[in-house]
Design a protein around this motif. Structure first.
Motif, PDB file in Angstrom:
ATOM      1  N   ARG A  25      34.701  58.737  97.125  1.00  0.00           N
ATOM      2  CA  ARG A  25      33.590  58.258  96.740  1.00  0.00           C
ATOM      3  C   ARG A  25      32.829  58.235  98.236  1.00  0.00           C
ATOM      4  O   ARG A  25      31.459  58.427  98.691  1.00  0.00           O
ATOM      5  CB  ARG A  25      32.699  56.893  96.567  1.00  0.00           C
ATOM      6  N   GLU A  26      34.085  57.198  98.559  1.00  0.00           N
ATOM      7  CA  GLU A  26      33.256  57.323 101.019  1.00  0.00           C
ATOM      8  C   GLU A  26      33.791  58.186 101.973  1.00  0.00           C
ATOM      9  O   GLU A  26      35.365  58.447 101.200  1.00  0.00           O
ATOM     10  CB  GLU A  26      33.592  55.883 100.722  1.00  0.00           C
ATOM     11  N   ARG A  27      33.726  58.710 102.744  1.00  0.00           N
ATOM     12  CA  ARG A  27      34.413  58.867 104.236  1.00  0.00           C
ATOM     13  C   ARG A  27      35.415  58.727 103.990  1.00  0.00           C
ATOM     14  O   ARG A  27      36.060  60.087 104.523  1.00  0.00           O
ATOM     15  CB  ARG A  27      33.188  58.666 105.652  1.00  0.00           C
ATOM     16  N   GLU A  28      35.612  57.207 104.045  1.00  0.00           N
ATOM     17  CA  GLU A  28      36.951  56.731 104.704  1.00  0.00           C
ATOM     18  C   GLU A  28      38.149  57.605 103.506  1.00  0.00           C
ATOM     19  O   GLU A  28      39.435  57.441 103.760  1.00  0.00           O
ATOM     20  CB  GLU A  28      37.399  54.762 104.431  1.00  0.00           C
ATOM     21  N   GLN A  29      37.751  57.723 102.852  1.00  0.00           N
ATOM     22  CA  GLN A  29      38.843  58.120 101.022  1.00  0.00           C
ATOM     23  C   GLN A  29      39.310  59.582 101.934  1.00  0.00           C
ATOM     24  O   GLN A  29      40.101  59.773 101.063  1.00  0.00           O
ATOM     25  CB  GLN A  29      37.900  58.069 100.038  1.00  0.00           C
ATOM     26  N   LEU A  30      37.448  60.169 102.304  1.00  0.00           N
ATOM     27  CA  LEU A  30      38.243  61.093 102.416  1.00  0.00           C
ATOM     28  C   LEU A  30      38.970  61.366 103.987  1.00  0.00           C
ATOM     29  O   LEU A  30      39.410  62.812 103.473  1.00  0.00           O
ATOM     30  CB  LEU A  30      37.037  62.059 102.815  1.00  0.00           C
ATOM     31  N   GLU A  31      38.459  61.327 104.657  1.00  0.00           N
ATOM     32  CA  GLU A  31      39.888  60.610 106.185  1.00  0.00           C
ATOM     33  C   GLU A  31      40.811  60.645 105.349  1.00  0.00           C
ATOM     34  O   GLU A  31      41.791  60.742 105.762  1.00  0.00           O
ATOM     35  CB  GLU A  31      39.178  60.141 106.760  1.00  0.00           C
ATOM     36  N   GLU A  32      41.414  59.744 104.506  1.00  0.00           N
ATOM     37  CA  GLU A  32      42.991  59.510 104.194  1.00  0.00           C
ATOM     38  C   GLU A  32      43.118  60.788 103.120  1.00  0.00           C
ATOM     39  O   GLU A  32      44.508  61.609 103.181  1.00  0.00           O
ATOM     40  CB  GLU A  32      42.731  57.889 103.078  1.00  0.00           C
ATOM     41  N   TYR A  33      42.717  61.080 101.922  1.00  0.00           N
ATOM     42  CA  TYR A  33      42.860  62.779 101.758  1.00  0.00           C
ATOM     43  C   TYR A  33      43.129  63.484 102.647  1.00  0.00           C
ATOM     44  O   TYR A  33      44.713  63.880 102.540  1.00  0.00           O
ATOM     45  CB  TYR A  33      41.733  63.176 100.741  1.00  0.00           C
TER      46      TYR A  33
END
Length: 301
Positions: A267-275
């Motif tokens: 849901r968030e860009r930070e989550q995508l970066e971590e993924y």
């Protein structure tokens, strides 16, 4: 991995030799080297002998080789859509032993890393034949050649059919992802004329309606499965777009179904970066994806 090896992996990826799911760097570079060696050996054999037997009995003739310029439009489509251009796979025209509706195909042997593209001989002089387009066939099969190491049959046809100019083929292309799908699509439909014959000749009281239900059941399942796959990809695409990833289709093309499902829950860009960070730590394929198409560090810089 060193920056130089990653750069080489990215160059190979751009040439349509994409790292496979779980493929380690040494395995990938070994496969890539073998791929180009096998293609070079085939070209040398054709130059010397004019003809060569491949895949246990298919004869290819250097005089029937598809000129590179005929596939240039196909390469432009895959480059613009998915970020790769395949130039190492040879194509040949076939005129014998092909079905009346056959237009072309790609045949590959992963054991020796050889792939060859075949086109119906009618495409030697024309762009279109029946409902086929030489450009569309080329782009479709080149997608298969680039993505096979990802080993993801669930979405293989989805990405290949996205290159089609036909809205109908783009939508329905991923319905048939296994050989059994076509069989189960056709066989129940054959029950209808049989039921009507039995009703007319022997059993006037026979209900034909249940046979219609049987005939429509599997096509209905295929449409449901196709729409579910499209929804899966659509959610992941919207995540990438909302996080500012410009080449989202190039990223999705290099992902497998389970990864796309995981991505769709972000849901968030930070989550995508971590993924992406976690995936890159595990697989060369994701290091290439991050380097070529995402580059969060550049965005933050």
């Amino acid at each position: 991995m060193s920056p130089e090896l990653l750069r080489q992996a990215c160059l190979l990826d751009a040439a349509g030799v994409i790292p496979g799911s779980g493929e380690k760097p040494e395995e990938f570079f070994r496969r890539a080297q073998r791929t180009f060696d096998v293609q070079r050996q085939l070209f040398n054999a054709l130059t010397l002998n004019k003809k060569e037997l491949i895949f246990d009995g298919i004869e290819v003739d250097i005089e029937r080789r598809v000129d590179d310029f005929l596939l240039e439009d196909s390469r432009k489509i895959t480059d613009e859509m998915y970020g790769f251009r395949v130039e190492h796979i040879p194509g040949f025209f076939l005129s014998r032993s092909v079905g009346p509706l056959w237009g072309g195909c790609l045949i590959g042997d992963p054991d020796i890393d050889l792939a060859v593209f075949f086109l119906r001989d009618a495409f030697r002089e024309r762009e279109k034949w029946l409902f086929y387009s030489r450009t569309e066939l080329g782009a479709h099969e080149l997608c298969h050649s680039a993505r096979y190491a990802i080993n993801d049959p669930e979405l293989e046809e989805f990405f290949a059919y996205r290159t089609s100019a036909s809205m109908l083929r783009r939508y329905l292309g991923n319905c048939f992802i296994r050989d059994i799908d076509a069989v189960l699509f056709v066989l129940p439909a054959l029950l209808l004329p049989l039921a009507q014959f039995l009703q007319m000749m022997f059993f006037p009281q026979l209900w034909v309606f249940p046979f219609w239900m049987i005939a429509l059941a599997y096509p209905g399942y295929l449409l449901f499965r196709n729409q579910r796959a499209r929804n899966l990809v659509g959610r992941a695409r919207r995540v990438l777009e909302s996080c500012g990833v410009a080449q989202c289709w190039a990223v999705l093309f290099r992902m497998n179904s389970s990864e796309i499902a995981e991505l769709g829950k972000i849901r968030e860009r930070e989550q995508l970066e971590e993924y992406v960070k976690n995936k890159s730590a595990q697989e060369l394929r994701w290091q290439v994806i991050e380097k070529r198409f995402i580059n969060f560090e550049d965005d933050n810089g």
